[in-house]
Design an enzyme around this catalytic site. Sequence first.
Site, PDB file in Angstrom:
ATOM      1  N   CYS A 146       1.046 -34.446 -11.529  1.00  0.00           N
ATOM      2  CA  CYS A 146       1.070 -35.739 -10.844  1.00  0.00           C
ATOM      3  C   CYS A 146       1.902 -36.752 -11.635  1.00  0.00           C
ATOM      4  O   CYS A 146       3.120 -36.641 -11.633  1.00  0.00           O
ATOM      5  CB  CYS A 146      -0.356 -36.204 -10.581  1.00  0.00           C
ATOM      6  SG  CYS A 146      -0.439 -37.267  -9.146  1.00  0.00           S
ATOM      7  N   LEU A 147       1.280 -37.681 -12.360  1.00  0.00           N
ATOM      8  CA  LEU A 147       2.076 -38.606 -13.176  1.00  0.00           C
ATOM      9  C   LEU A 147       2.959 -37.814 -14.145  1.00  0.00           C
ATOM     10  O   LEU A 147       4.097 -38.186 -14.411  1.00  0.00           O
ATOM     11  CB  LEU A 147       1.154 -39.554 -13.945  1.00  0.00           C
ATOM     12  CG  LEU A 147       1.871 -40.540 -14.861  1.00  0.00           C
ATOM     13  CD1 LEU A 147       2.717 -41.513 -14.057  1.00  0.00           C
ATOM     14  CD2 LEU A 147       0.860 -41.316 -15.712  1.00  0.00           C
ATOM     15  N   GLU A 153     -28.838 -33.094  -5.798  1.00  0.00           N
ATOM     16  CA  GLU A 153     -29.024 -33.619  -7.156  1.00  0.00           C
ATOM     17  C   GLU A 153     -29.122 -35.136  -7.108  1.00  0.00           C
ATOM     18  O   GLU A 153     -28.248 -35.797  -6.558  1.00  0.00           O
ATOM     19  CB  GLU A 153     -27.828 -33.179  -8.021  1.00  0.00           C
ATOM     20  CG  GLU A 153     -27.895 -33.711  -9.438  1.00  0.00           C
ATOM     21  CD  GLU A 153     -26.599 -33.489 -10.230  1.00  0.00           C
ATOM     22  OE1 GLU A 153     -25.724 -32.710  -9.793  1.00  0.00           O
ATOM     23  OE2 GLU A 153     -26.459 -34.140 -11.284  1.00  0.00           O
ATOM     24  N   GLU A 213       6.225 -47.723 -10.204  1.00  0.00           N
ATOM     25  CA  GLU A 213       4.879 -48.051 -10.689  1.00  0.00           C
ATOM     26  C   GLU A 213       4.968 -48.861 -11.984  1.00  0.00           C
ATOM     27  O   GLU A 213       4.132 -49.717 -12.249  1.00  0.00           O
ATOM     28  CB  GLU A 213       4.084 -46.754 -10.930  1.00  0.00           C
ATOM     29  CG  GLU A 213       2.665 -47.008 -11.448  1.00  0.00           C
ATOM     30  CD  GLU A 213       1.816 -45.740 -11.590  1.00  0.00           C
ATOM     31  OE1 GLU A 213       2.340 -44.623 -11.431  1.00  0.00           O
ATOM     32  OE2 GLU A 213       0.619 -45.885 -11.875  1.00  0.00           O
ATOM     33  N   GLY A 230      -2.324 -39.701 -14.195  1.00  0.00           N
ATOM     34  CA  GLY A 230      -2.788 -40.961 -14.758  1.00  0.00           C
ATOM     35  C   GLY A 230      -2.265 -42.141 -13.965  1.00  0.00           C
ATOM     36  O   GLY A 230      -1.385 -42.004 -13.111  1.00  0.00           O
ATOM     37  N   PRO A 242     -42.444 -36.298 -24.188  1.00  0.00           N
ATOM     38  CA  PRO A 242     -41.477 -36.924 -23.265  1.00  0.00           C
ATOM     39  C   PRO A 242     -41.521 -36.283 -21.874  1.00  0.00           C
ATOM     40  O   PRO A 242     -41.420 -36.980 -20.867  1.00  0.00           O
ATOM     41  CB  PRO A 242     -40.121 -36.675 -23.942  1.00  0.00           C
ATOM     42  CG  PRO A 242     -40.432 -36.470 -25.382  1.00  0.00           C
ATOM     43  CD  PRO A 242     -41.796 -35.823 -25.427  1.00  0.00           C
ATOM     44  N   ASP A 261     -19.451 -34.018 -10.762  1.00  0.00           N
ATOM     45  CA  ASP A 261     -20.363 -32.893 -10.513  1.00  0.00           C
ATOM     46  C   ASP A 261     -19.895 -32.026  -9.344  1.00  0.00           C
ATOM     47  O   ASP A 261     -20.194 -30.826  -9.303  1.00  0.00           O
ATOM     48  CB  ASP A 261     -21.793 -33.393 -10.263  1.00  0.00           C
ATOM     49  CG  ASP A 261     -22.532 -33.645 -11.583  1.00  0.00           C
ATOM     50  OD1 ASP A 261     -22.218 -32.946 -12.568  1.00  0.00           O
ATOM     51  OD2 ASP A 261     -23.383 -34.548 -11.635  1.00  0.00           O
ATOM     52  N   GLU A 286      -5.719 -28.451 -10.930  1.00  0.00           N
ATOM     53  CA  GLU A 286      -6.970 -28.224 -11.681  1.00  0.00           C
ATOM     54  C   GLU A 286      -8.216 -28.280 -10.799  1.00  0.00           C
ATOM     55  O   GLU A 286      -9.242 -27.710 -11.136  1.00  0.00           O
ATOM     56  CB  GLU A 286      -7.099 -29.217 -12.845  1.00  0.00           C
ATOM     57  CG  GLU A 286      -7.316 -30.680 -12.480  1.00  0.00           C
ATOM     58  CD  GLU A 286      -6.028 -31.467 -12.287  1.00  0.00           C
ATOM     59  OE1 GLU A 286      -5.003 -30.855 -11.922  1.00  0.00           O
ATOM     60  OE2 GLU A 286      -6.047 -32.690 -12.482  1.00  0.00           O
ATOM     61  N   HIS A 302      -2.745 -31.921  -7.894  1.00  0.00           N
ATOM     62  CA  HIS A 302      -3.661 -31.623  -9.008  1.00  0.00           C
ATOM     63  C   HIS A 302      -4.210 -30.206  -8.869  1.00  0.00           C
ATOM     64  O   HIS A 302      -5.257 -30.011  -8.253  1.00  0.00           O
ATOM     65  CB  HIS A 302      -4.838 -32.604  -8.999  1.00  0.00           C
ATOM     66  CG  HIS A 302      -4.465 -33.984  -9.427  1.00  0.00           C
ATOM     67  ND1 HIS A 302      -4.534 -34.385 -10.742  1.00  0.00           N
ATOM     68  CD2 HIS A 302      -4.018 -35.044  -8.729  1.00  0.00           C
ATOM     69  CE1 HIS A 302      -4.144 -35.655 -10.826  1.00  0.00           C
ATOM     70  NE2 HIS A 302      -3.821 -36.070  -9.620  1.00  0.00           N
TER      71      HIS A 302
HETATM   72  N1  GLN Z   1       0.126 -43.152 -10.867  1.00  0.00           N
HETATM   73  C1  GLN Z   1       0.819 -42.145 -10.133  1.00  0.00           C
HETATM   74  C2  GLN Z   1       0.809 -42.423  -8.631  1.00  0.00           C
HETATM   75  O1  GLN Z   1       0.039 -43.187  -8.167  1.00  0.00           O
HETATM   76  C3  GLN Z   1       0.261 -40.780 -10.433  1.00  0.00           C
HETATM   77  C4  GLN Z   1      -1.157 -40.624 -10.033  1.00  0.00           C
HETATM   78  C5  GLN Z   1      -1.795 -39.417 -10.647  1.00  0.00           C
HETATM   79  O2  GLN Z   1      -1.309 -38.895 -11.648  1.00  0.00           O
HETATM   80  N2  GLN Z   1      -2.889 -38.971 -10.121  1.00  0.00           N
HETATM   81  O3  GLN Z   1       1.571 -41.852  -7.894  1.00  0.00           O
END
Ligand code: GLN
Length: 550
Positions: A386-387, A146, A410, A359, A196, A78, A525, A523
């Site tokens: 990132c990943l 909220e 990793e 990820g 409701p 949120d 986004e 990131h």
């Molecule tokens: N798993 C990867 C790391 O820890 C990328 C993390 C991610 O994509 N936010 O660096």
Amino acid sequence: MKTPLSKKTKFIFITGGVLSSLGKGLAAASIGSLLESRGMTVTFQKLDPYINVDPGTMNPFQHGEVYVTNDGAETDLDMGHYERYTDALMGQVNNYTSGRIYYSVIMKERRGEYLGGTVQVIPHITDEIKAAVLQLDGMADVAIIEIGGTVGDIEGLPFIEAIRQLRADLTKDYSLFIHLTLVPYIKTAGEVKTKPTQHSVKELLASGIQPDILMCRTEAPLQDDMKKKIALFCNVEPESVISAIDVENIYEVPLSLRKEGVDDRILEKLGIWTGAPNMKPWEDLVYKIKHPKHEVTIGITGKYVDLTESYKSLHEALVHGGIDNNTKVNLEYISADDLEDGCDLNSLVGCDGILVPGGFGSRGMEGKIRAIRYARENNVPFLGICLGMQLAVVEFARNIAGIPKAHSVEFDLTTPDPLIYLMTEWFDFRTGKMETRDENSDMGGTLRLGAYPCVLVEETNAMLAYGVPEISERHRHRYEFNNAYRERLEKAGMLVSGTSPDGSLVEIVELKDHPWFLGCQFHPEFQSKPMRPHPLFSAFIKAALEQKKA
Ligand code: GLN
């Protein structure tokens, strides 16, 4: 308890009833945007009843994405809505869970701060909650709080009790209760049902809270007689019963709530005078969304493809990039598992751009690498986040730079060529100190979190997109690009187009011989807004559009 009332900030508390997923976060964010459109400043807070101390360790598959703020807080998604709809900046103070509240109280108890007294939900937990809320006092004209979950939930009770007490502390002039409920349309009866909502308000009343405004989620606007009926049963004025109708696009919510006059009601009740809101930017935005001139399809290869909530900000940022290019962006979520060795790559063929998002964990990792290779070899615009950036580096090292065993530690701790590795020592610009860590460090403590500066290299796609030499972007990762391989990759045609100001951390990579191929360690986004689309997403969608036309 003393209330440090600045006599500036007015507090709006939003509770939810009947069932979850009614869009309380969007309603809160939209109310914030309406108040901003009238020239006021707003801030937000989400109080989440669950016991996790923060959402950082929660599975996005269950809970949706973990949203990262500038100050490095791992928060509820949120926060993303709040930042996208308004100019408010979220951080640690804007998201509390029961776990965080209890943790703080228990630590105080261990330190003997309660002087041997019995520590109880009331007043100790509720006081802690009130103190958390009142931190926002003085920060903005209006603070929108909220409460997660639904009234009547056992775990939400301390929060409800705390805001009940806050009404008395803050007085009516400085506090307002809005309750969001559902007024369902029952097909077999051919009518909408208010029961409701009545029950939900009764539940709230049993906790000592009389809502000032009811926002009713409905399929179609409520007729006046329905509003009167709800008003009568729930002790509110008919004008304070607001239809929150289902809309096609989430960015229509501020306009639809404006039409119902929810902002007028709020200001009237809080005794605030402002001029009429300027809704033109929202009207223009919705018009643009509804009348795109072009269309592209972006393939997203990830792990959490079944639950788009786990990529909420990413999804929105791509839509924003589309808005900036008058383009409708169709998102094709492709499970990376289906791209593993031996699977065909047909699902990628129709994509005008490919995105590999962030990820954790190895599932689908080789599938993502195959998708990256496909994008690189077929000149398909690519954005790796990132990943996604780390795997783009691994793919390039393996298939172009002649490092076949390249990997990220990793996924392979013993790889002879750790292209992506764990930095054991680095200078942290945010703390201004040398930081250290190793494989045994606490999982939570080892993440690079929050906003970091990045300097861009001239004449790169990154620089072209941003148009400024230095940027700040949000991070959430453990591993980094290994500088020992930098020269070899650069010789083979990889371009490092963004680094930390001291040059030690590689933040953005690109490919020289490709129309648009960019991987970023951060990131982007999290900083994209419909009114201010993120430069990288705009540039990515533009590249996809050009690729499609070519
Ligand atoms: N798993 C990867 C790391 O820890 C990328 C993390 C991610 O994509 N936010 O660096």
